[in-house]
Design a protein around this motif. Structure first.
Motif, PDB file in Angstrom:
ATOM      1  N   THR A  84      -3.175   0.976 -19.547  1.00  0.00           N
ATOM      2  CA  THR A  84      -2.743   2.417 -19.342  1.00  0.00           C
ATOM      3  C   THR A  84      -2.973   3.320 -20.688  1.00  0.00           C
ATOM      4  OG1 THR A  84      -1.872   4.309 -17.471  1.00  0.00           O
ATOM      5  CG2 THR A  84      -0.422   2.890 -18.930  1.00  0.00           C
ATOM      6  N   VAL A  86      -0.988   7.342 -22.050  1.00  0.00           N
ATOM      7  CA  VAL A  86       0.494   8.880 -22.068  1.00  0.00           C
ATOM      8  C   VAL A  86      -0.312   9.765 -22.182  1.00  0.00           C
ATOM      9  CG1 VAL A  86       0.835   8.585 -24.671  1.00  0.00           C
ATOM     10  CG2 VAL A  86       2.031   9.261 -22.489  1.00  0.00           C
ATOM     11  N   ALA A  87      -0.319  10.220 -21.152  1.00  0.00           N
ATOM     12  CA  ALA A  87      -1.159  11.681 -21.264  1.00  0.00           C
ATOM     13  C   ALA A  87      -0.823  12.793 -22.788  1.00  0.00           C
ATOM     14  CB  ALA A  87      -0.437  12.854 -19.814  1.00  0.00           C
ATOM     15  N   PRO A  88      -1.583  13.552 -23.033  1.00  0.00           N
ATOM     16  CA  PRO A  88      -1.790  14.135 -24.163  1.00  0.00           C
ATOM     17  C   PRO A  88      -0.210  15.089 -24.146  1.00  0.00           C
ATOM     18  CG  PRO A  88      -3.398  14.188 -23.121  1.00  0.00           C
ATOM     19  CD  PRO A  88      -2.834  13.480 -22.710  1.00  0.00           C
ATOM     20  N   GLY A  90       1.186  12.755 -25.914  1.00  0.00           N
ATOM     21  CA  GLY A  90       1.740  12.127 -26.055  1.00  0.00           C
ATOM     22  C   GLY A  90       3.602  11.929 -26.460  1.00  0.00           C
ATOM     23  N   GLU A  94       6.109  13.104 -22.648  1.00  0.00           N
ATOM     24  CA  GLU A  94       5.161  12.677 -21.902  1.00  0.00           C
ATOM     25  C   GLU A  94       5.672  11.224 -21.478  1.00  0.00           C
ATOM     26  OE1 GLU A  94       3.910  16.160 -23.294  1.00  0.00           O
ATOM     27  OE2 GLU A  94       4.381  14.580 -24.170  1.00  0.00           O
ATOM     28  N   ASP A  97       8.086  10.503 -18.832  1.00  0.00           N
ATOM     29  CA  ASP A  97       7.682  10.432 -17.896  1.00  0.00           C
ATOM     30  C   ASP A  97       7.017   9.498 -17.063  1.00  0.00           C
ATOM     31  OD1 ASP A  97       6.893  12.485 -15.451  1.00  0.00           O
ATOM     32  OD2 ASP A  97       4.705  12.230 -15.947  1.00  0.00           O
ATOM     33  N   LEU A  98       5.950   9.013 -18.054  1.00  0.00           N
ATOM     34  CA  LEU A  98       4.876   8.251 -16.756  1.00  0.00           C
ATOM     35  C   LEU A  98       5.428   6.628 -17.164  1.00  0.00           C
ATOM     36  CD1 LEU A  98       2.211   6.151 -16.944  1.00  0.00           C
ATOM     37  CD2 LEU A  98       2.640   6.089 -19.366  1.00  0.00           C
TER      38      LEU A  98
END
Length: 470
Positions: A84, A86-88, A90, A94, A97-98
Motif C-alpha cells: 500500500t 501512505v496518503a500525501p 506522507g 498520515e 492514520d494508516l
C-alpha cells in the motif's frame, strides 16, 4: 502438531469482534523502497527460520485440550504480505492514520495469524513495514525475536535463496482429539508425585500474590479511561533518546522501565487535566507485563509473561516524587512475588483447558473499572538492523486494548532510542495526541531536574513537543 501453552490458548480464545488481539510494529526504513515482488520473495525465503509463520491454529473438540499449531495447507504469501501507500504528503500524521487502520483490523484466524504491509510514499524516499501478529503466537520478546529473523545486522545484503516447502498433511479431527486427550493424560499415573510439587508451589505462589493484587484494586480510581470500545483504533507515538533516559536514571536511580512509567504518568496527567478529570489524588492503575521467559526460551514463538500492578501517581505535580513513587512500588512488587503468583495462576488455570477457554472469552470482554491501562516495555536491539540493505530508522510498537481498557502503551528500545507506541479506542480517545505529547513532556520535566543536562536538549525537545501537540 505443536500444542499451545495456557497463555497462548487464552489469547486465542479471548479474540472477538471488538477485541482484536494482535501486537505489531511500525518500522521506517531509509530508501529506496524494495519492489513488492522482491520483498515477498525475501520474506518467503526467510520463513524457513520461523516455521510457525506457515502454520495455523486447530482447536480440540469440546476444548478438551489446548489448541495446536498445524501446517496451513492453503498457505500463500499473498495472504500475508501486502502492498500500500501512505496518503500525501506522507508525514507522521498520515503514517499514523494508516497504521491505526491496518493494525486495528482483525487477523483471519483460519490462516497463519500474521501480516506485513509494505508502505511507500514517505518523504525522502523512505518506506515502512507495518507488521502484526496475533498474541496467541508471540509475546513482546518473542515478537522482537521474530522481527530479528526477518531483518539483518549487516547492511551488505545478499538475496536469500527460497526453499521449496511442502506442508504436512492436515490432521483429522479424530487425531487432534486423540492427541489432545493423550497430552492431557500423559504420565498422570506414573508422575503424580512429581506433578504434585509444582502444582503445590503454584498454588502457594498464587495465594501469596492475592493480597498484593486485592489491596491495589480496592479503589476504582480514574473512571474515564475505562468503558465500551468500538472496532476502530487510533495509534501514535512519542520518542526519547536512550541517552536521555540513562541521564535520568544516573541522576535519580531506577530502571529504564521506572522512567518509562514516570513518563506515562506525565502523559496521563496531561490527558486527565485536559478532560477536567485531574485531582490531587488521581491515579492510573497500570498493568505492567514482565517477562518470565528463561534464557533457553529465547527464540520460541509463544507467550511467557506475567504481570504487576502499579498505580501511576498522576495527581502528584512534582515529577521527581512521581518517579520515586513508581520506583518504590515496582521495587516492592518485584519482591512480593506478585509476578510469580500471576504466572502460577495461569499455569493452574491451564490445567483445565475447557475452563480456561470459557474464562478467557469472558475476562477480556468484561468492562472492568479497576485496571485503567497497560504499559509494557520490551528491550529491542541497541544496534541498527537492516531490511534488504536498507537501515531501519524507527521501530514503534502497537499494543492491543481489551477488557474495557481504552488506552495501551508499548515501549520499545532500538538503536539508541526509546519509542512509546500509544493505542487508543477511536471513539473514546480522540485526544491521543495530548497523551503522546505529555509522555514527551514527562521526559523533559525530569531532564530539567538534572543540573548537567546540555542546554540544547531542552531547546530541541521543547520545539519537538510543540510539533507533537499540533
Amino acid at each position: 502438531m505443536h500444542r499451545m501453552n495456557a497463555l497462548d490458548a487464552g489469547m486465542f480464545f479471548a479474540e472477538n469482534g471488538t477485541t482484536p488481539l494482535q501486537i505489531g510494529t511500525v518500522s521506517v526504513f531509509e530508501g529506496p523502497a524494495p519492489e513488492y515482488p522482491e520483498l515477498v520473495r525475501e520474506i518467503f525465503a526467510r520463513l524457513r527460520l520461523a516455521p510457525r509463520c506457515r502454520q495455523r491454529v486447530r482447536t480440540v473438540p469440546f476444548n478438551l485440550a489446548h489448541p495446536v499449531w498445524v501446517d496451513d495447507v492453503h498457505f500463500t504469501m499473498e495472504d500475508h504480505v501486502r502492498h500500500t501507500a501512505v496518503a500525501p504528503p506522507g508525514g507522521p500524521a498520515e503514517l499514523h492514520d494508516l497504521a491505526s487502520r491496518l493494525l486495528g483490523r482483525r487477523l483471519d484466524l483460519t490462516r497463519s495469524p500474521w501480516e506485513v504491509w509494505l508502505v511507500e510514499g514517505l518523504p525522502d524516499g523512505r518506506w515502512a513495514l507495518i507488521s502484526k501478529v496475533h498474541h496467541c503466537m508471540v509475546d513482546g520478546i518473542a515478537g522482537i525475536d521474530l522481527l530479528a529473523v526477518l531483518l539483518d545486522t549487516d547492511p551488505d545484503w545478499t538475496p536469500a535463496d527460497p526453499h521449496a516447502w511442502t506442508p504436512a498433511p492436515e490432521p483429522s479431527t479424530r487425531a487432534v482429539l486423540r492427541d489432545g486427550l493423550a497430552d492431557g493424560l500423559k504420565g498422570f499415573a506414573g508422575q503424580a508425585t512429581r506433578l504434585f510439587t509444582p502444582v503445590l508451589r503454584d498454588s502457594v505462589a498464587t495465594a501469596k500474590a492475592v493480597p498484593a493484587y486485592a489491596s491495589r484494586l480496592l479503589n476504582s480510581g480514574t473512571s474515564s479511561l475505562n468503558g465500551p470500545t468500538v472496532v476502530s483504533r487510533r495509534w501514535s507515538r512519542a520518542h526519547a533518546g536512550m541517552d536521555e533516559i540513562d541521564t535520568i536514571r544516573r541522576a535519580f536511580g531506577g530502571s529504564v522501565n521506572d522512567v518509562a512509567l514516570a513518563a506515562a504518568a506525565s502523559g496521563f496527567r496531561d490527558l486527565l487535566a485536559a478532560r477536567g478529570a485531574l485531582t490531587s489524588s488521581s491515579v492510573v492503575r497500570t498493568l505492567v507485563p514482565v517477562s518470565v521467559r528463561s534464557t533457553g526460551e529465547r527464540g520460541e514463538l509463544s507467550n511467557r509473561v506475567s504481570a504487576l500492578l502499579c498505580d501511576l501517581p498522576c495527581g502528584e505535580d512534582d515529577p521527581l516524587r512521581r518517579l520515586q513513587s513508581i520506583r518504590d512500588q515496582m521495587d516492592g512488587l518485584k519482591s512480593s512475588g506478585q509476578a510469580a503468583g500471576a504466572d502460577s495462576f495461569v499455569r493452574l488455570a491451564g490445567g483445565a483447558p475447557g475452563l480456561l477457554a470459557a474464562a478467557a472469552r469472558t475476562a477480556l470482554r468484561l468492562r472492568q473499572p479497576l485496571i485503567h491501562t497497560i504499559v509494557t516495555n520490551v528491550p529491542g536491539p541497541p544496534f541498527p538492523l537492516y531490511s534488504m540493505g536498507r537501515r531501519m530508522l524507527e521501530m514503534d510498537p502497537y499494543i492491543p486494548i481489551a477488557a474495557g481498557l481504552r488506552v495501551s502503551i508499548g515501549v520499545v528500545s532500538y538503536d539508541g532510542g526509546v519509542s512509546f507506541g500509544v493505542t487508543g479506542d477511536h471513539e473514546a480517545v480522540p485526544d491521543l495526541g495530548t497523551l503522546c505529547a505529555g509522555i514527551r513532556d514527562g521526559i523533559d520535566e525530569l531532564l530539567k531536574e538534572v543540573p548537567s543536562v546540555p542546554a540544547h536538549w531542552k531547546e530541541d525537545r521543547t520545539s519537538s513537543t510543540r510539533e507533537e501537540r499540533t
